[in-house]
Scaffold this motif. Structure first.
Motif, PDB file in Angstrom:
ATOM      1  N   THR A 354       0.831  -1.209   0.000  1.00  0.00           N
ATOM      2  CA  THR A 354       0.000   0.000   0.000  1.00  0.00           C
ATOM      3  C   THR A 354       0.865   1.258   0.000  1.00  0.00           C
ATOM      4  O   THR A 354       0.449   2.299  -0.502  1.00  0.00           O
ATOM      5  CB  THR A 354      -0.947   0.018   1.203  1.00  0.00           C
ATOM      6  N   ASP A 355       2.071   1.158   0.550  1.00  0.00           N
ATOM      7  CA  ASP A 355       2.985   2.290   0.495  1.00  0.00           C
ATOM      8  C   ASP A 355       3.437   2.539  -0.940  1.00  0.00           C
ATOM      9  O   ASP A 355       3.453   3.673  -1.424  1.00  0.00           O
ATOM     10  CB  ASP A 355       4.200   2.031   1.389  1.00  0.00           C
ATOM     11  N   ASP A 358       0.580   3.797  -3.105  1.00  0.00           N
ATOM     12  CA  ASP A 358       0.010   5.067  -2.630  1.00  0.00           C
ATOM     13  C   ASP A 358      -1.374   4.870  -2.004  1.00  0.00           C
ATOM     14  O   ASP A 358      -2.353   5.512  -2.391  1.00  0.00           O
ATOM     15  CB  ASP A 358      -0.081   6.075  -3.776  1.00  0.00           C
ATOM     16  N   GLY A 359      -1.451   3.949  -1.050  1.00  0.00           N
ATOM     17  CA  GLY A 359      -2.693   3.740  -0.313  1.00  0.00           C
ATOM     18  C   GLY A 359      -3.556   2.608  -0.812  1.00  0.00           C
ATOM     19  O   GLY A 359      -4.497   2.201  -0.139  1.00  0.00           O
ATOM     20  N   ARG A 371      -9.611   6.601 -12.426  1.00  0.00           N
ATOM     21  CA  ARG A 371      -8.340   7.179 -11.987  1.00  0.00           C
ATOM     22  C   ARG A 371      -7.523   7.680 -13.180  1.00  0.00           C
ATOM     23  O   ARG A 371      -6.888   8.742 -13.115  1.00  0.00           O
ATOM     24  CB  ARG A 371      -7.539   6.142 -11.192  1.00  0.00           C
ATOM     25  N   GLN A 381      -2.364  17.223 -11.024  1.00  0.00           N
ATOM     26  CA  GLN A 381      -2.310  15.870 -10.478  1.00  0.00           C
ATOM     27  C   GLN A 381      -1.263  15.037 -11.218  1.00  0.00           C
ATOM     28  O   GLN A 381      -0.511  14.277 -10.597  1.00  0.00           O
ATOM     29  CB  GLN A 381      -3.670  15.183 -10.603  1.00  0.00           C
ATOM     30  N   ARG A 384       2.099  15.896  -9.896  1.00  0.00           N
ATOM     31  CA  ARG A 384       2.333  15.343  -8.550  1.00  0.00           C
ATOM     32  C   ARG A 384       2.658  13.857  -8.626  1.00  0.00           C
ATOM     33  O   ARG A 384       3.587  13.372  -7.948  1.00  0.00           O
ATOM     34  CB  ARG A 384       1.103  15.568  -7.665  1.00  0.00           C
ATOM     35  N   GLU A 385       1.913  13.127  -9.439  1.00  0.00           N
ATOM     36  CA  GLU A 385       2.145  11.682  -9.543  1.00  0.00           C
ATOM     37  C   GLU A 385       3.458  11.384 -10.253  1.00  0.00           C
ATOM     38  O   GLU A 385       4.126  10.397  -9.949  1.00  0.00           O
ATOM     39  CB  GLU A 385       0.976  11.025 -10.280  1.00  0.00           C
ATOM     40  N   ARG A 388       6.014  11.825  -7.617  1.00  0.00           N
ATOM     41  CA  ARG A 388       5.979  10.695  -6.686  1.00  0.00           C
ATOM     42  C   ARG A 388       6.704   9.487  -7.287  1.00  0.00           C
ATOM     43  O   ARG A 388       7.431   8.769  -6.588  1.00  0.00           O
ATOM     44  CB  ARG A 388       4.540  10.326  -6.348  1.00  0.00           C
ATOM     45  N   SER A 389       6.511   9.254  -8.568  1.00  0.00           N
ATOM     46  CA  SER A 389       7.191   8.154  -9.248  1.00  0.00           C
ATOM     47  C   SER A 389       8.702   8.352  -9.208  1.00  0.00           C
ATOM     48  O   SER A 389       9.466   7.415  -8.938  1.00  0.00           O
ATOM     49  CB  SER A 389       6.695   8.067 -10.689  1.00  0.00           C
ATOM     50  N   LEU A 392       9.999   7.616  -5.688  1.00  0.00           N
ATOM     51  CA  LEU A 392      10.059   6.183  -5.415  1.00  0.00           C
ATOM     52  C   LEU A 392      11.287   5.562  -6.059  1.00  0.00           C
ATOM     53  O   LEU A 392      11.985   4.744  -5.449  1.00  0.00           O
ATOM     54  CB  LEU A 392       8.784   5.500  -5.944  1.00  0.00           C
TER      55      LEU A 392
END
Length: 424
Positions: A354-355, A358-359, A371, A381, A384-385, A388-389, A392
């Motif tokens: 889930t981490d 992203d939930g 989505r 958005q 932001r994603e 985030r990628s 990671l």
């Protein structure tokens, strides 16, 4: 459908035990040449093995192939080949000082590897548990009823993996996973980076994008400037992909693709299966029932998808290691995993899924399509994603300079000085 499962693989391991013993005896008598290397990969002429081949000297280097398609591709690249399962394939492997694989000993002639300096490059940073860490590895299907079989298979697996002399890790985080999965000590798992992802770091982002688009369009046809969404599910031990879209799913998917001028690239796992032909209404298809919004990208046509990743705008996956690679581009990832609970029980994950997801992942294409629609329609958005990628990927890739193959090659030649000489 799938062509391999752990149950079938374990059964085959038991059946070939006499040949393995004969190979061990033969290799004990055959002297290994000073500078010869052999390469092999279950992916074909591709992956980290190809990146390392390009870094190394060409003399005394042979690739073991399993098909005429692999031989033709190797010839195009100027690589000398020998049939893996031939007598000469055994001889070449038994004589080589260095053996390079990306999946397992079966990438080359498995009966000739004993005594070689074995370089296991692996083929991705594991999110799902692998090797000794995965319950399914030593749960041998119908053989599980045989008393002591799991223990015997575990011992055999450890003996095989102990032959590995070098397994380069992408980072210290990944190093711990590989040491545990393969039963190796620190000295054999140095943090040198993965040669297979060098292509994602070399040159400018614009050049990488341009080159990847050229390769992608050569594989699937012209994209006309459309955004690209790559769907790449992972392997499920011989079972088909549980997320193959239904007819209503295709209607929702195609509506989103049309709305955002996007193309869905479907890449089934090489050992997975599923019928991905879109079931679409006439208004969404041409007279043949096909749609230009969905293109197949099978491993038979493109053995290694990594060089194409800079052309991907969004990745959709479940548990694939591509989630760590796409962050080098970077591009956002959406997760679709209808079987996450069962997969966690039978395979398991490193860290918290889930981490990484992203939930949580979408359980249906209906949820995933919503989505995707939101992601493609909202620039903020998307940014932001995308970030985030990238974040990671930073956690798992310590080296991002495009020189991983160079470091791995240097480590091999340092450990085995004669390996750098080659043979005229």
């Amino acid at each position: 459908m799938a062509s391999f499962s752990f149950g079938a693989g374990n059964a085959a391991r038991i059946l070939r035990a006499p040949l393995s013993l004969a190979g061990a005896l033969a290799t004990a008598l055959v002297p290994r040449s000073r500078g010869d290397w052999v390469f092999g990969s279950a992916a074909g002429i591709a992956d980290g093995a190809l990146a390392l081949w390009r870094e190394s000297s060409r003399s005394g280097r042979t690739w073991l192939v399993t098909s005429s398609e692999q031989r033709r591709e190797a010839e195009r690249l100027g690589i000398r080949t020998v049939a893996r399962d031939s007598l000469r394939g055994f001889w070449i492997t038994a004589r080589a000082r260095v053996v390079v694989v990306t999946h397992g000993m079966g990438d080359v002639n498995r009966y000739g590897v004993r005594g070689a300096f074995i370089v296991q490059l692996w083929h991705g940073i594991p999110l799902k548990r692998i090797g000794l860490d995965a319950p399914v590895t030593l749960a041998p299907g119908r053989l599980r009823r045989v008393p002591g079989i799991s223990r015997a298979l575990g011992a055999a697996y450890r003996r095989t993996q102990r032959r590995i002399a070098l397994l380069p890790a992408a980072s210290h985080l990944v190093r711990g996973r590989l040491e545990s999965a393969f039963g190796l000590d620190d000295a054999r798992v140095p943090v040198l980076g993965e040669p297979r992802v060098d292509v994602l770091s070399r040159g400018s982002a614009a050049d990488r994008r341009h080159g990847a688009l050229r390769l992608l369009e050569g594989a699937v046809g012209g994209l006309g400037g459309a955004r690209t969404v790559l769907y790449a599910p992972t392997w499920r031990d011989g079972d088909p992909d549980p997320a193959v879209p239904t007819a209503p799913d295709w209607e929702r998917i195609l509506a989103v693709l049309e709305s955002h001028d996007a193309v869905l690239l479907v890449r089934p796992h090489p050992l997975g299966g599923g019928d991905y032909a879109p079931s679409v209404a006439p208004r969404a298809a041409d007279e043949t029932g096909a749609t230009a919004r969905v293109r197949m990208l099978p491993s038979t046509d493109v053995p290694d998808v990594t060089p194409l990743l800079p052309a991907v705008d969004v990745l959709v996956t479940d548990y694939s290691s591509l989630v760590f690679d796409i962050g080098l581009v970077p591009a956002p990832t959406l997760f679709l995993a209808p079987d996450v609970d069962a997969y966690a029980r039978t395979r398991g994950f490193y860290g918290s899924y889930t981490d990484i997801a992203d939930g949580g992942a979408a359980r249906t294409w209906t949820e995933l399509a919503a989505r995707l629609d939101s992601l493609l329609g909202d620039a903020d958005q998307f940014a932001r994603e995308r970030e985030r990628s990238a974040s990671l990927s930073t956690r798992v890739h310590d080296w991002r300079d495009g020189r991983n193959a160079e470091r791995v090659h240097r480590a091999i030649v340092t450990a085995v000085p004669a390996a750098g000489e080659g043979r005229a």
